[in-house]
Structures are given as structure tokens and as C-alpha cells.
Write a protein that holds these residues in place. Sequence first.
Motif, PDB file in Angstrom:
ATOM      1  N   ARG A 115       0.855  -1.195   0.000  1.00  0.00           N
ATOM      2  CA  ARG A 115       0.000   0.000   0.000  1.00  0.00           C
ATOM      3  C   ARG A 115       0.883   1.235   0.000  1.00  0.00           C
ATOM      4  O   ARG A 115       2.027   1.191   0.454  1.00  0.00           O
ATOM      5  CB  ARG A 115      -0.928  -0.007   1.226  1.00  0.00           C
ATOM      6  CG  ARG A 115      -2.016  -1.064   1.137  1.00  0.00           C
ATOM      7  CD  ARG A 115      -2.816  -1.162   2.397  1.00  0.00           C
ATOM      8  NE  ARG A 115      -2.019  -1.551   3.541  1.00  0.00           N
ATOM      9  CZ  ARG A 115      -1.737  -2.795   3.873  1.00  0.00           C
ATOM     10  NH1 ARG A 115      -2.194  -3.795   3.162  1.00  0.00           N
ATOM     11  NH2 ARG A 115      -0.987  -3.052   4.927  1.00  0.00           N
ATOM     12  N   TYR A 130      -5.894  -4.638  -8.003  1.00  0.00           N
ATOM     13  CA  TYR A 130      -5.366  -3.583  -7.124  1.00  0.00           C
ATOM     14  C   TYR A 130      -3.947  -3.900  -6.642  1.00  0.00           C
ATOM     15  O   TYR A 130      -3.316  -3.071  -6.004  1.00  0.00           O
ATOM     16  CB  TYR A 130      -6.271  -3.422  -5.878  1.00  0.00           C
ATOM     17  CG  TYR A 130      -6.526  -4.743  -5.177  1.00  0.00           C
ATOM     18  CD1 TYR A 130      -5.592  -5.269  -4.303  1.00  0.00           C
ATOM     19  CD2 TYR A 130      -7.667  -5.491  -5.438  1.00  0.00           C
ATOM     20  CE1 TYR A 130      -5.793  -6.491  -3.696  1.00  0.00           C
ATOM     21  CE2 TYR A 130      -7.885  -6.710  -4.827  1.00  0.00           C
ATOM     22  CZ  TYR A 130      -6.947  -7.204  -3.958  1.00  0.00           C
ATOM     23  OH  TYR A 130      -7.123  -8.420  -3.373  1.00  0.00           O
ATOM     24  N   GLN A 188     -11.928  -9.003   0.767  1.00  0.00           N
ATOM     25  CA  GLN A 188     -11.701  -7.706   0.086  1.00  0.00           C
ATOM     26  C   GLN A 188     -12.976  -6.898  -0.113  1.00  0.00           C
ATOM     27  O   GLN A 188     -12.988  -5.702   0.127  1.00  0.00           O
ATOM     28  CB  GLN A 188     -10.978  -7.870  -1.258  1.00  0.00           C
ATOM     29  CG  GLN A 188      -9.755  -8.787  -1.237  1.00  0.00           C
ATOM     30  CD  GLN A 188      -8.623  -8.332  -0.327  1.00  0.00           C
ATOM     31  OE1 GLN A 188      -8.682  -7.284   0.289  1.00  0.00           O
ATOM     32  NE2 GLN A 188      -7.564  -9.135  -0.218  1.00  0.00           N
ATOM     33  N   ASP A 237      -9.314  -9.527   5.238  1.00  0.00           N
ATOM     34  CA  ASP A 237      -8.898  -8.189   4.800  1.00  0.00           C
ATOM     35  C   ASP A 237     -10.037  -7.587   3.983  1.00  0.00           C
ATOM     36  O   ASP A 237     -10.681  -8.295   3.198  1.00  0.00           O
ATOM     37  CB  ASP A 237      -7.682  -8.266   3.862  1.00  0.00           C
ATOM     38  CG  ASP A 237      -6.428  -8.776   4.552  1.00  0.00           C
ATOM     39  OD1 ASP A 237      -6.376  -8.750   5.783  1.00  0.00           O
ATOM     40  OD2 ASP A 237      -5.501  -9.202   3.828  1.00  0.00           O
ATOM     41  N   LYS A 288      -7.852   1.458   3.069  1.00  0.00           N
ATOM     42  CA  LYS A 288      -8.394   2.324   2.026  1.00  0.00           C
ATOM     43  C   LYS A 288      -7.649   1.989   0.739  1.00  0.00           C
ATOM     44  O   LYS A 288      -6.414   1.881   0.749  1.00  0.00           O
ATOM     45  CB  LYS A 288      -8.125   3.803   2.374  1.00  0.00           C
ATOM     46  CG  LYS A 288      -9.030   4.333   3.457  1.00  0.00           C
ATOM     47  CD  LYS A 288      -8.861   5.823   3.622  1.00  0.00           C
ATOM     48  CE  LYS A 288      -7.666   6.159   4.474  1.00  0.00           C
ATOM     49  NZ  LYS A 288      -7.500   7.578   4.734  1.00  0.00           N
ATOM     50  N   SER A 327      -5.523   2.199  -2.431  1.00  0.00           N
ATOM     51  CA  SER A 327      -4.568   3.175  -2.981  1.00  0.00           C
ATOM     52  C   SER A 327      -4.002   2.628  -4.292  1.00  0.00           C
ATOM     53  O   SER A 327      -3.806   1.410  -4.441  1.00  0.00           O
ATOM     54  CB  SER A 327      -3.436   3.473  -1.976  1.00  0.00           C
ATOM     55  OG  SER A 327      -2.737   2.300  -1.625  1.00  0.00           O
ATOM     56  N   ARG A 372      -1.480   1.447  -7.007  1.00  0.00           N
ATOM     57  CA  ARG A 372      -0.120   0.911  -6.978  1.00  0.00           C
ATOM     58  C   ARG A 372       0.433   0.887  -8.394  1.00  0.00           C
ATOM     59  O   ARG A 372      -0.300   0.545  -9.351  1.00  0.00           O
ATOM     60  CB  ARG A 372      -0.085  -0.526  -6.398  1.00  0.00           C
ATOM     61  CG  ARG A 372      -0.703  -0.741  -5.053  1.00  0.00           C
ATOM     62  CD  ARG A 372      -0.287   0.229  -3.942  1.00  0.00           C
ATOM     63  NE  ARG A 372       1.132   0.346  -3.702  1.00  0.00           N
ATOM     64  CZ  ARG A 372       1.814   1.502  -3.752  1.00  0.00           C
ATOM     65  NH1 ARG A 372       1.215   2.621  -4.049  1.00  0.00           N
ATOM     66  NH2 ARG A 372       3.096   1.535  -3.495  1.00  0.00           N
TER      67      ARG A 372
HETATM   68  N1  5AD Z   1      -4.844  -0.648  -1.756  1.00  0.00           N
HETATM   69  C1  5AD Z   1      -5.338  -0.958  -0.533  1.00  0.00           C
HETATM   70  N2  5AD Z   1      -5.180  -2.154   0.051  1.00  0.00           N
HETATM   71  C2  5AD Z   1      -4.494  -3.083  -0.633  1.00  0.00           C
HETATM   72  N3  5AD Z   1      -4.163  -4.351  -0.313  1.00  0.00           N
HETATM   73  C3  5AD Z   1      -3.434  -4.853  -1.336  1.00  0.00           C
HETATM   74  N4  5AD Z   1      -3.289  -3.946  -2.313  1.00  0.00           N
HETATM   75  C4  5AD Z   1      -3.944  -2.831  -1.906  1.00  0.00           C
HETATM   76  C5  5AD Z   1      -4.148  -1.549  -2.473  1.00  0.00           C
HETATM   77  N5  5AD Z   1      -3.683  -1.234  -3.688  1.00  0.00           N
HETATM   78  C6  5AD Z   1      -4.582  -5.020   0.910  1.00  0.00           C
HETATM   79  C7  5AD Z   1      -5.469  -6.250   0.609  1.00  0.00           C
HETATM   80  C8  5AD Z   1      -4.545  -7.391   0.922  1.00  0.00           C
HETATM   81  C9  5AD Z   1      -3.712  -6.810   2.042  1.00  0.00           C
HETATM   82  C10 5AD Z   1      -2.445  -7.529   2.327  1.00  0.00           C
HETATM   83  O1  5AD Z   1      -3.444  -5.493   1.607  1.00  0.00           O
HETATM   84  O2  5AD Z   1      -6.560  -6.244   1.485  1.00  0.00           O
HETATM   85  O3  5AD Z   1      -5.232  -8.572   1.295  1.00  0.00           O
END
Ligand code: 5AD
Length: 471
Positions: A52, A165, A266, A304, A336, A338, A340
Motif C-alpha cells: 500500500r 489492485y 476484500q 482483509d 483504504k 490506494s 499501486r
Molecule cells: N490498496 C489498498 N489495500 C491493498 N491491499 C493490497 N493492495 C492494496 C491496495 N492497492 C490489501 C489487501 C490485501 C492486504 C495484504 O493489503 O486487502 O489482502
Amino acid sequence: MRRKKLYINTIGCQMNVYDSEKIADSMHPLGYRLADSPRKADLIIVNTCAIREKAVQKVFSYLGRVAALKKERPGLIIAVGGCVAQQEGAHIMKRAPCVDLVFGTHAIGCLPFLVDRIEKKRNRLVDIKMEPLIEEFDGVLPPRDKSEVSRFVTIMQGCDNFCTYCVVPYVRGRECSRKPDKIIDEISHLVQNGAREVTLLGQNVNSYGKKEGLPEFTNLLDKVNTINELKRIRFTTSHPKDLSGDLISAFGRLEKLCHHIHLPVQSGSDSILKRMNRNYTHSHYLDKIDKLRKICPDIAITSDIIVGFPGETEKDFKDTVSLIKAVGYDGLFVFKYSDRPNAPAARFSDKVNGVDQDSRLQQILQLQETVTLEKNRMLVEQTTEVLVESFSRKPGKGPEPIMGQWTGRTSTNKIVHMPASGDSEGNRGICKGSLIQVTIKKAFGHSLWGLPAESGTRIVCGPKGESCHAA
Ligand code: 5AD
Ligand code: SF4
């Protein structure tokens, strides 16, 4: 050889913790021993996480702080490894000129060689090439001087799922599993050095070995279950789409497998799950939860959640809240969304604004706080098995002196504190690594407080800093 000091700052997940242990071990031959502070170090390694945006910011703010140390001691070597290193490469050196070495997620095995070169030539190096096979997995055993009760063991690396994501497939590479014999050898070694619990790590343990044609994950669990002196097995993470009937039945079959599963959902909205490329629906997920609870009624379930994924409407969010209520999680990690780098969702339109993201995050956190506490309160006056992990000496505060406090966890992964009054060690037959029966007396938001069932020790005072909700 001159004794040198190494300080590792691990940012991120359990896999990074495991990698940091491997790093510490691999630096032994160069004369490096772990230091407890960056001030004492000749080499500082920052093992980073890019999952994140917040984690990446943390890395650069830490580098800002260690740059000051390098001004005082120009001989200090600063290295950045892990996912941010893989993602940013040489860019890190531009943004943080104090950095001497950037090594990616597949360069851990080369680290001693790279550091040796920097020591001799004082040049700056970047190694972020990605190998299809992770050769350093073979033969590297964790440090011998550790005697922790609970240890991590990575069984596979990388991920082939490409959730829209997620940055993991880009920074950790394609999925790759270790050979079962290597894993069993490593666990046996850890057990000989005092470990009583292992957590098997992989981005999606359910696909363990499939690519390599190795025996399946449940077969590995069967083998680990036979290791003498090992008392508990955990694993993380299992992708809901791949959670097999075989793995579900392992919870009823294997006596050492702990009654806890982390099953990241998720979102509870079918359309968001589709846009996330998760390959299951709200109802498929609930169906897996039902099956788990049929086999293992007291199983603790954690997850998560990402709020504010691009395009998430109020209706989508309500579907997530309704799923959370339907499952009744023991704990949740809520993030939240974000953007990547490289992850497709970064290019999705209709981003959710920060105010709505904040509000949704708060709503879920508040809901979950109540449910977690309620679940913890249901354990009061129940007797449960606890694996004792640590002892801390705390001055007594009540009418009777407390000599210290034992801390352990239930099979369902709940933290339990226990007073240790009595003899000078506060021992009463309890020690790190013992499995004991504990009667829970108080429930808090993030922990439980209990008494060893057999000792009858009186409660003198509870842990500080949390309001008490004893039933
Ligand atoms: N933005 C927010 N949360 C994320 N996760 C993974 N990528 C993102 C992102 N781009 C969270 C997911 C994952 C945890 C390890 O991090 O919920 O299961
Ligand atoms: Fe990321 Fe999805 Fe792989 Fe998990 S399963 S590591 S969220 S791509």
C-alpha cells in the motif's frame, strides 16, 4: 575477521520478517551480528513493503532519518531490499542519496556478495533482476541463536492471481514453491531450537506445488503434523476461490492445525469482486465459511477488506457490510484503496474520494470493534488451551505483588495474558513453549486475560491501558 554490526528494519508482512531472518543469517560469514539500534550499526538494511502507498511513504521517511546517521559516520552502509526496492530500483538512490545498495526480492541470495563489493570498492549498486527460480531458498537456515516459540516458514513466493489492485505479482514475481523436504528440514531445525509453532507462509497456499507438480498443500500439512515436539501449525494466506474441500477437512483431521483461518474477502459486492479479478462471489464466499464452520465449529475467521475501490458505490459498500455481519469475523484488517504502480486498477476511472473512503473505513472499524469484543466476551469463564510464548517482568501494582506476566495465544489466535505471581520467576511450572489450560477471566478489545486453570492464582490486576469488559 572484524566483528561488524547489522541493523535490519523490517517494514511489512510476515514474509518480510522471514526474509529478514534469512538476511541476518546470510550475513554471518561476513562477520555481521545483529545490533539492537541503527546507531550501533555498520550496515543498515531496510526490508520494505510496497503493498500500500502508506508503506512506501514509511520507507522514505525512515531513509530520511538514517541519512543523518550517515552524515555522522560516512562509512555506514545503507541498503534497501524487498518490494519497494524491486519496484523503484535506481530511483531510490536519486530520492535518497544516502543509499548504497538497492536489492530486489530475488537478490537476497546475492546480498553477502553485493555488500562485500561495496565494502571493498565503496561503489553504489542496484540488483533488481528477477530469477524464475529462487535458488537462495535452498540451504539457508535461520539463525541458531533464536529461541522463539512461534516461527514463520515461507513455503512459496510470488503470485499468479493478478488481483487488479495488487502489486505483489509485479514485485515478488510469479508463483514458485519450495520443495517439501527443504520445508520439513527447516521446520525440524526450528523445533530443535525451541520453536513449538510454525506459520507456513505463501500468497496463496492453496496453489502450493501445483505448478511444480509437487504433492498438494494438504499433503505438506500432513507431513508437518508428524513432526515431534511441534505443537501447532498455522498458515496464511488462502485465496477464497481456491480454498479446497480437502483443506477445509484438514481442520477436522489434523490435531496440530490451529482453529483459525485468514480468508481475505476484500469486498462483499459481486461487481467489485469482478473488477478486482477475485473470481468468487459473495455467496460462494459465505458457502466456504459455512463449510469451515461445519467441520470446525469454533474456528476463528479473520479477513482483509479494501474500502473505496474504484467504482465502489454506496450499494456496493452495503453489500460488504452485510457480508461482514453475516460472517461475524473474529478480526478484520481494513484498508483504504490506494493506486499501486503497474496494478491495473490504478488506471480505472471513477476513483472514490478520500472523504468517502475515510467514512467507509470508520464504519467498518466501528462495526468490527463491537463484534470482536462480543466474541472475546463469550470466552469469559471458558477454559482453553494456550501456547505460552513470552514472559515479561512487570512491577506489581495490586495488594499482592505480580512478578510478571506470561503471554500466549489460543488455537484461535487470540492473545492471552496471565499473571505470574508466586516464586521468583513467577513460574509455577509454566515456561515458554508450554501448552497450558487457561480459564479466561476478562475480555478486552485486542486480548484476553486469564488464569492457568490448575494453579488457582488470584487476579491481582489486569493489563494496563485497556478498559475491562469482564462478564
Ligand atoms: N490498496 C489498498 N489495500 C491493498 N491491499 C493490497 N493492495 C492494496 C491496495 N492497492 C490489501 C489487501 C490485501 C492486504 C495484504 O493489503 O486487502 O489482502
Ligand atoms: Fe495480491 Fe491477489 Fe496475489 Fe493476494 S492473491 S498477493 S491480493 S494478486
